[in-house]
Design a protein around this motif. Structure first.
Motif, mmCIF file in Angstrom:
data_model
loop_
_atom_site.group_PDB
_atom_site.id
_atom_site.type_symbol
_atom_site.label_atom_id
_atom_site.label_comp_id
_atom_site.label_asym_id
_atom_site.label_seq_id
_atom_site.Cartn_x
_atom_site.Cartn_y
_atom_site.Cartn_z
ATOM 1 N N MET A 1 0.825 -1.180 0.000
ATOM 2 C CA MET A 1 0.000 0.000 0.000
ATOM 3 C C MET A 1 0.871 1.247 0.000
ATOM 4 O O MET A 1 1.845 1.309 0.733
ATOM 5 C CB MET A 1 -0.861 0.030 1.260
ATOM 6 N N THR A 2 0.403 2.207 -0.745
ATOM 7 C CA THR A 2 1.153 3.460 -0.779
ATOM 8 C C THR A 2 0.695 4.361 0.362
ATOM 9 O O THR A 2 -0.342 4.122 0.995
ATOM 10 C CB THR A 2 0.941 4.188 -2.117
ATOM 11 N N SER A 3 1.445 5.391 0.590
ATOM 12 C CA SER A 3 1.107 6.301 1.693
ATOM 13 C C SER A 3 -0.187 7.059 1.413
ATOM 14 O O SER A 3 -0.936 7.362 2.344
ATOM 15 C CB SER A 3 2.259 7.270 1.943
ATOM 16 N N THR A 4 -0.486 7.364 0.157
ATOM 17 C CA THR A 4 -1.744 8.058 -0.145
ATOM 18 C C THR A 4 -2.947 7.167 0.131
ATOM 19 O O THR A 4 -3.980 7.645 0.613
ATOM 20 C CB THR A 4 -1.768 8.532 -1.617
ATOM 21 N N GLN A 5 -2.841 5.887 -0.133
ATOM 22 C CA GLN A 5 -3.936 4.970 0.170
ATOM 23 C C GLN A 5 -4.165 4.886 1.681
ATOM 24 O O GLN A 5 -5.301 4.848 2.146
ATOM 25 C CB GLN A 5 -3.643 3.587 -0.402
ATOM 26 N N ILE A 6 -3.096 4.844 2.432
ATOM 27 C CA ILE A 6 -3.207 4.790 3.891
ATOM 28 C C ILE A 6 -3.856 6.063 4.410
ATOM 29 O O ILE A 6 -4.740 6.018 5.277
ATOM 30 C CB ILE A 6 -1.827 4.556 4.528
ATOM 31 N N ILE A 7 -3.466 7.210 3.880
ATOM 32 C CA ILE A 7 -4.041 8.487 4.308
ATOM 33 C C ILE A 7 -5.523 8.538 3.968
ATOM 34 O O ILE A 7 -6.342 8.982 4.784
ATOM 35 C CB ILE A 7 -3.271 9.664 3.658
ATOM 36 N N ILE A 8 -5.915 8.053 2.810
ATOM 37 C CA ILE A 8 -7.325 8.038 2.426
ATOM 38 C C ILE A 8 -8.125 7.131 3.353
ATOM 39 O O ILE A 8 -9.215 7.487 3.800
ATOM 40 C CB ILE A 8 -7.485 7.616 0.947
ATOM 41 N N ILE A 9 -7.605 5.970 3.667
ATOM 42 C CA ILE A 9 -8.295 5.039 4.567
ATOM 43 C C ILE A 9 -8.457 5.663 5.952
ATOM 44 O O ILE A 9 -9.528 5.590 6.553
ATOM 45 C CB ILE A 9 -7.546 3.692 4.633
ATOM 46 N N VAL A 10 -7.411 6.275 6.477
ATOM 47 C CA VAL A 10 -7.483 6.929 7.791
ATOM 48 C C VAL A 10 -8.503 8.057 7.769
ATOM 49 O O VAL A 10 -9.291 8.209 8.708
ATOM 50 C CB VAL A 10 -6.081 7.425 8.218
#
Length: 129
Positions: A1-10
Protein backbone atom coordinates in the motif's frame (compact mmCIF):
# COMPACT_ATOMS: atom_id res chain seq x y z
CA UNK A 1 0.00 0.00 0.00
CA UNK A 2 1.15 3.46 -0.78
CA UNK A 3 1.11 6.30 1.69
CA UNK A 4 -1.74 8.06 -0.14
CA UNK A 5 -3.94 4.97 0.17
CA UNK A 6 -3.21 4.79 3.89
CA UNK A 7 -4.04 8.49 4.31
CA UNK A 8 -7.33 8.04 2.43
CA UNK A 9 -8.29 5.04 4.57
CA UNK A 10 -7.48 6.93 7.79
CA UNK A 11 -9.48 9.96 6.60
CA UNK A 12 -12.51 7.80 5.77
CA UNK A 13 -12.38 6.09 9.17
CA UNK A 14 -12.16 9.46 10.94
CA UNK A 15 -15.10 10.89 8.98
CA UNK A 16 -17.20 7.82 9.72
CA UNK A 17 -16.34 7.86 13.42
CA UNK A 18 -16.68 11.59 14.01
CA UNK A 19 -19.54 12.59 11.70
CA UNK A 20 -21.60 9.74 10.28
CA UNK A 21 -22.01 7.33 13.21
CA UNK A 22 -23.05 10.01 15.76
CA UNK A 23 -25.73 11.27 13.34
CA UNK A 24 -27.09 7.76 12.98
CA UNK A 25 -27.12 7.27 16.77
CA UNK A 26 -29.03 10.53 17.34
CA UNK A 27 -31.65 9.56 14.77
CA UNK A 28 -32.09 6.12 16.33
CA UNK A 29 -32.46 7.68 19.81
CA UNK A 30 -35.27 9.97 18.59
CA UNK A 31 -37.15 7.01 17.13
CA UNK A 32 -37.05 4.91 20.31
CA UNK A 33 -40.13 4.62 22.54
CA UNK A 34 -40.01 6.85 25.65
CA UNK A 35 -39.30 4.01 28.10
CA UNK A 36 -36.22 2.95 26.14
CA UNK A 37 -35.09 6.58 25.90
CA UNK A 38 -35.30 6.76 29.69
CA UNK A 39 -33.09 3.69 30.08
CA UNK A 40 -30.47 5.09 27.72
CA UNK A 41 -30.51 8.46 29.49
CA UNK A 42 -29.95 6.79 32.84
CA UNK A 43 -26.93 4.95 31.44
CA UNK A 44 -25.59 8.07 29.68
CA UNK A 45 -25.89 10.33 32.72
CA UNK A 46 -22.49 11.59 33.78
CA UNK A 47 -22.51 12.62 37.40
CA UNK A 48 -25.40 13.55 39.63
CA UNK A 49 -26.94 16.11 37.27
CA UNK A 50 -27.24 15.58 33.52
CA UNK A 51 -29.05 17.46 30.74
CA UNK A 52 -29.79 16.07 27.28
CA UNK A 53 -31.47 18.11 24.60
CA UNK A 54 -33.20 16.04 21.92
CA UNK A 55 -34.42 18.24 19.08
CA UNK A 56 -36.53 17.49 16.05
CA UNK A 57 -36.07 20.71 14.13
CA UNK A 58 -38.08 23.47 15.79
CA UNK A 59 -39.45 21.20 18.54
CA UNK A 60 -37.86 18.89 21.04
CA UNK A 61 -37.42 17.99 24.68
CA UNK A 62 -34.85 18.86 27.30
CA UNK A 63 -34.26 15.95 29.68
CA UNK A 64 -33.05 16.63 33.22
CA UNK A 65 -31.63 13.54 34.95
CA UNK A 66 -30.93 13.61 38.67
CA UNK A 67 -28.86 10.91 40.39
CA UNK A 68 -29.41 8.59 37.41
CA UNK A 69 -32.82 7.79 38.88
CA UNK A 70 -35.22 10.68 38.40
CA UNK A 71 -36.06 12.30 35.08
CA UNK A 72 -37.91 15.51 34.33
CA UNK A 73 -38.83 16.34 30.73
CA UNK A 74 -39.28 19.87 29.39
CA UNK A 75 -40.94 19.69 25.94
CA UNK A 76 -40.18 22.85 23.95
CA UNK A 77 -40.78 24.72 20.72
CA UNK A 78 -38.42 27.22 19.18
CA UNK A 79 -39.72 30.79 19.56
CA UNK A 80 -37.68 33.97 19.03
CA UNK A 81 -34.42 32.01 19.19
CA UNK A 82 -35.27 30.46 22.57
CA UNK A 83 -36.65 27.10 23.63
CA UNK A 84 -40.13 27.86 24.99
CA UNK A 85 -41.31 25.12 27.36
CA UNK A 86 -44.79 23.99 26.32
CA UNK A 87 -45.63 22.14 29.53
CA UNK A 88 -48.12 23.98 31.74
CA UNK A 89 -46.52 23.25 35.11
CA UNK A 90 -43.10 21.70 34.44
CA UNK A 91 -41.99 21.73 38.09
CA UNK A 92 -44.99 19.85 39.47
CA UNK A 93 -43.75 16.22 39.50
CA UNK A 94 -41.06 13.91 38.13
CA UNK A 95 -41.78 12.19 34.83
CA UNK A 96 -39.82 9.11 35.82
CA UNK A 97 -40.15 6.96 37.97
CA UNK A 98 -43.69 6.07 37.04
CA UNK A 99 -45.13 7.02 40.45
CA UNK A 100 -44.66 10.68 39.40
CA UNK A 101 -43.81 11.87 42.87
CA UNK A 102 -43.85 15.66 43.38
CA UNK A 103 -40.65 17.70 43.60
CA UNK A 104 -39.78 18.82 47.11
CA UNK A 105 -38.39 22.28 47.94
CA UNK A 106 -34.73 21.19 47.89
CA UNK A 107 -35.10 19.48 44.52
CA UNK A 108 -36.89 22.52 43.11
CA UNK A 109 -34.16 24.87 44.35
CA UNK A 110 -31.42 22.65 42.91
CA UNK A 111 -33.31 22.36 39.61
CA UNK A 112 -33.63 26.12 39.20
CA UNK A 113 -29.91 26.57 39.93
CA UNK A 114 -28.99 23.88 37.41
CA UNK A 115 -31.28 25.41 34.77
CA UNK A 116 -29.55 28.77 35.28
CA UNK A 117 -26.17 27.08 34.76
CA UNK A 118 -27.51 25.30 31.66
CA UNK A 119 -28.76 28.60 30.22
CA UNK A 120 -25.38 30.26 30.84
CA UNK A 121 -23.50 27.50 28.99
CA UNK A 122 -25.77 27.11 25.96
CA UNK A 123 -26.46 29.68 23.24
CA UNK A 124 -30.14 28.69 22.98
CA UNK A 125 -31.83 29.32 26.33
CA UNK A 126 -34.85 27.52 27.75
CA UNK A 127 -37.64 29.81 28.95
CA UNK A 128 -40.93 29.08 30.66
CA UNK A 129 -44.42 30.55 30.22
Amino acid sequence: MTSTQIIIIVAVVIVLGVVIFPLINRQQFRNLPPDQQVRILMKEAKGLIFFKNVSKGSTGALYYVKNKRKILVFPWVLADGKMLCTRDNPFEHWDYPEEKEPLNEDELKQLTEELEKYNKKNPVKIVFK
